[in-house]
Motif scaffolding. Sequence first.
Motif, PDB file in Angstrom:
ATOM      1  N   LEU A 199       0.827  -1.207   0.000  1.00 43.45           N
ATOM      2  CA  LEU A 199       0.000   0.000   0.000  1.00 43.45           C
ATOM      3  C   LEU A 199       0.864   1.261   0.000  1.00 43.45           C
ATOM      4  N   SER A 200       1.935   1.235   0.769  1.00 39.97           N
ATOM      5  CA  SER A 200       2.833   2.386   0.805  1.00 39.97           C
ATOM      6  C   SER A 200       3.508   2.602  -0.544  1.00 39.97           C
ATOM      7  N   ALA A 201       3.881   1.527  -1.207  1.00 38.27           N
ATOM      8  CA  ALA A 201       4.496   1.645  -2.527  1.00 38.27           C
ATOM      9  C   ALA A 201       3.509   2.213  -3.533  1.00 38.27           C
ATOM     10  N   LEU A 202       2.247   1.828  -3.429  1.00 35.46           N
ATOM     11  CA  LEU A 202       1.223   2.367  -4.313  1.00 35.46           C
ATOM     12  C   LEU A 202       1.069   3.875  -4.115  1.00 35.46           C
ATOM     13  N   VAL A 203       1.069   4.315  -2.874  1.00 37.75           N
ATOM     14  CA  VAL A 203       0.977   5.745  -2.585  1.00 37.75           C
ATOM     15  C   VAL A 203       2.202   6.484  -3.109  1.00 37.75           C
ATOM     16  N   PHE A 249      10.235   5.059  -2.326  1.00 41.15           N
ATOM     17  CA  PHE A 249       9.920   3.819  -3.037  1.00 41.15           C
ATOM     18  C   PHE A 249      11.112   2.860  -3.022  1.00 41.15           C
ATOM     19  N   ILE A 250      12.314   3.384  -3.204  1.00 43.81           N
ATOM     20  CA  ILE A 250      13.510   2.538  -3.169  1.00 43.81           C
ATOM     21  C   ILE A 250      13.704   1.954  -1.775  1.00 43.81           C
ATOM     22  N   ALA A 251      13.451   2.758  -0.737  1.00 43.96           N
ATOM     23  CA  ALA A 251      13.558   2.249   0.635  1.00 43.96           C
ATOM     24  C   ALA A 251      12.527   1.146   0.893  1.00 43.96           C
ATOM     25  N   MET A 252      11.329   1.307   0.342  1.00 36.54           N
ATOM     26  CA  MET A 252      10.305   0.272   0.511  1.00 36.54           C
ATOM     27  C   MET A 252      10.671  -1.001  -0.240  1.00 36.54           C
ATOM     28  N   MET A 253      11.296  -0.855  -1.409  1.00 39.03           N
ATOM     29  CA  MET A 253      11.754  -2.041  -2.133  1.00 39.03           C
ATOM     30  C   MET A 253      12.806  -2.793  -1.321  1.00 39.03           C
TER      31      MET A 253
END
Length: 88
Positions: free
Chosen positions: A14-18, A39-43
Amino acid sequence: MTTVAVVCTAILGLSALVAVVRIVRGPSMLDRAVATDTFIAMMAAAIGIEAVANDRTVTLPILVALALIGFLGSVAVARFAVRPEEEA
């Protein structure tokens, strides 16, 4: 996969989608840069969760490379975002 890993993966998804929405619709280039860094940190977090859930250490070089790309990208954007003052 444990329940904690599933919940963490869902939250990261969900965070990546946002973050992707902010990358596409961001009002300024700095907003897009921050969203890309996020986004890179979430990946990296998702790959870390996968490594822990499957008990693998093969993905550690990928995590290091993502961290380096994220850091260098942030430094590059910060360097070019600051405009030098005009000398009189």
